[in-house]
Design an enzyme around this catalytic site. Sequence first.
Site, PDB file in Angstrom:
ATOM      1  N   GLY A  34       0.358  -1.138   0.124  1.00  0.00           N
ATOM      2  CA  GLY A  34       0.121   0.087   0.057  1.00  0.00           C
ATOM      3  C   GLY A  34       0.975   1.462   0.257  1.00  0.00           C
ATOM      4  N   ASP A  38       3.783   6.227  -8.176  1.00  0.00           N
ATOM      5  CA  ASP A  38       3.610   5.809  -8.760  1.00  0.00           C
ATOM      6  C   ASP A  38       4.060   4.991  -9.811  1.00  0.00           C
ATOM      7  OD1 ASP A  38       1.663   8.145  -9.874  1.00  0.00           O
ATOM      8  OD2 ASP A  38       3.879   9.821 -10.872  1.00  0.00           O
ATOM      9  N   GLY A  39       5.408   4.257  -8.771  1.00  0.00           N
ATOM     10  CA  GLY A  39       6.450   2.999  -9.241  1.00  0.00           C
ATOM     11  C   GLY A  39       5.346   1.585  -9.271  1.00  0.00           C
ATOM     12  N   HIS A  40       4.201   1.652  -7.938  1.00  0.00           N
ATOM     13  CA  HIS A  40       3.734   0.987  -7.798  1.00  0.00           C
ATOM     14  C   HIS A  40       2.326   0.564  -9.075  1.00  0.00           C
ATOM     15  CE1 HIS A  40       4.197   1.676  -3.699  1.00  0.00           C
ATOM     16  NE2 HIS A  40       4.540   0.033  -3.458  1.00  0.00           N
ATOM     17  N   LYS A 152      13.016  -2.605  -8.562  1.00  0.00           N
ATOM     18  CA  LYS A 152      13.488  -1.752  -7.694  1.00  0.00           C
ATOM     19  C   LYS A 152      13.723  -2.489  -6.276  1.00  0.00           C
ATOM     20  CE  LYS A 152      13.041   1.810  -4.065  1.00  0.00           C
ATOM     21  NZ  LYS A 152      13.047   1.112  -2.874  1.00  0.00           N
ATOM     22  N   GLN A 156      15.089  -9.066  -3.634  1.00  0.00           N
ATOM     23  CA  GLN A 156      13.913  -9.381  -3.486  1.00  0.00           C
ATOM     24  C   GLN A 156      13.486  -9.965  -4.353  1.00  0.00           C
ATOM     25  OE1 GLN A 156      10.365  -7.175  -0.866  1.00  0.00           O
ATOM     26  NE2 GLN A 156       9.697  -7.277  -2.949  1.00  0.00           N
ATOM     27  N   SER A 188       9.247   5.462  -3.637  1.00  0.00           N
ATOM     28  CA  SER A 188       9.316   4.284  -2.637  1.00  0.00           C
ATOM     29  C   SER A 188       8.998   5.293  -1.291  1.00  0.00           C
ATOM     30  CB  SER A 188      10.424   4.221  -1.591  1.00  0.00           C
ATOM     31  OG  SER A 188      10.571   3.605  -0.237  1.00  0.00           O
ATOM     32  N   ARG A 190       8.699   4.762   1.401  1.00  0.00           N
ATOM     33  CA  ARG A 190       9.139   5.557   2.337  1.00  0.00           C
ATOM     34  C   ARG A 190      10.111   6.794   2.057  1.00  0.00           C
ATOM     35  NH1 ARG A 190      10.837   0.011   3.751  1.00  0.00           N
ATOM     36  NH2 ARG A 190       9.514  -0.845   5.474  1.00  0.00           N
TER      37      ARG A 190
HETATM   38  P1  AMP Z   1       6.312  -2.352  -1.120  1.00  0.00           P
HETATM   39  O1  AMP Z   1       4.697  -1.591  -1.413  1.00  0.00           O
HETATM   40  O2  AMP Z   1       7.447  -1.035  -1.005  1.00  0.00           O
HETATM   41  O3  AMP Z   1       6.497  -3.788  -1.016  1.00  0.00           O
HETATM   42  O4  AMP Z   1       6.152  -2.471  -2.812  1.00  0.00           O
HETATM   43  C1  AMP Z   1       5.510  -3.786  -4.454  1.00  0.00           C
HETATM   44  C2  AMP Z   1       5.724  -3.294  -4.943  1.00  0.00           C
HETATM   45  O5  AMP Z   1       5.687  -2.145  -5.919  1.00  0.00           O
HETATM   46  C3  AMP Z   1       7.237  -4.348  -4.432  1.00  0.00           C
HETATM   47  O6  AMP Z   1       7.422  -5.478  -5.819  1.00  0.00           O
HETATM   48  C4  AMP Z   1       8.560  -2.831  -5.680  1.00  0.00           C
HETATM   49  O7  AMP Z   1       9.791  -4.027  -5.842  1.00  0.00           O
HETATM   50  C5  AMP Z   1       7.941  -2.186  -6.375  1.00  0.00           C
HETATM   51  N1  AMP Z   1       8.111  -1.239  -6.267  1.00  0.00           N
HETATM   52  C6  AMP Z   1       7.992  -0.192  -5.110  1.00  0.00           C
HETATM   53  N2  AMP Z   1       8.754   1.332  -5.473  1.00  0.00           N
HETATM   54  C7  AMP Z   1       8.912   0.718  -7.236  1.00  0.00           C
HETATM   55  C8  AMP Z   1       9.574   1.189  -7.922  1.00  0.00           C
HETATM   56  N3  AMP Z   1       9.717   3.036  -7.276  1.00  0.00           N
HETATM   57  N4  AMP Z   1       9.675   0.952  -9.175  1.00  0.00           N
HETATM   58  C9  AMP Z   1       9.535  -0.457 -10.175  1.00  0.00           C
HETATM   59  N5  AMP Z   1       8.659  -0.329  -8.650  1.00  0.00           N
HETATM   60  C10 AMP Z   1       9.023  -0.360  -7.004  1.00  0.00           C
END
Ligand code: AMP
Length: 282
Positions: A34, A38-40, A152, A156, A188, A190
Amino acid sequence: MAKIPQFKTVSQLRKAVSAYRAAGEKVTLVPTMGALHDGHLALVKYARKKASRVVVSIFVNPKQFAPHEDFSSYPRTLEADLAKLHSVGADGAYTPPPDEMYGVDFSSEIHIGGPAIGLESITRPHFFAGVATVVCKLLNQAQADYAVFGEKDYQQLLVVRQMVRDLDIPTQILGAPIVREKDGLALSSRNVYLSAEERKRAVGLYKALQASAELIVAAKPLEEALAVGRRVLELHDMQLDYLVAADANTLKTAVSSAVRPLRLLGAAKLGRVRLIDNLAVK
Ligand code: AMP
């Protein structure tokens, strides 16, 4: 506010996925915690290229946080997340409450070797067991054809691929490219922790990776190239955790600038915020 269907239990999720499948459609799962950015959303769009149905899971997984980490303060923005998912055309959000994921007598944990060893595991020894356990559960729960993970979190992504191979999980894992801000900082959830002044310095991690990559491409000795990257971090007043070059498939430490495919991976702290990033060396 417009919303997408929300599934809160495994049985609701499975019912939706089997209905898609019964209609002859392919399904992609996009696991997230959650606080969507824009990455998600790029992962959702990437997922759509593979399958006509896309389900996004939103679950802040307590098992991948150590007691001193930010589980309780991790940003939670469910209503805004659902609206964003609607805007990019996701078909559903799987938002299980914690007790749907981990019953009171839950007592299993998955440990992966290979790419899980080193890097993130050094400062976060609990981390990949928590990730592998929840991702295994999500893949089993959704029974999707594909699941998309961002590069990213490169280590993982390799850990998930390793697990799926080793444990014969029939979902195909796809890696999607990193989405960055204009200055290069990887998006991110974070990043919201950064003060305005830290945000300016945060680009140092990407710049460090780029500086090292350029020297490696110019065939400079690997240690020299990495030393320059570490210096760039210092210049941005970022505290080095690691900056390494590794075989992009195994994450074994590279021994020379000639290794291909080669990936640079870095982690650094800015005040209390820890950032990670990585870059392919062409
Ligand atoms: P998270 O919510 O941080 O656990 O991320 C969920 C998914 O989104 C994971 O597969 C991350 O690698 C991907 N993700 C997070 N930030 C980015 C980003 N800047 N570019 C591409 N994928 C991302």
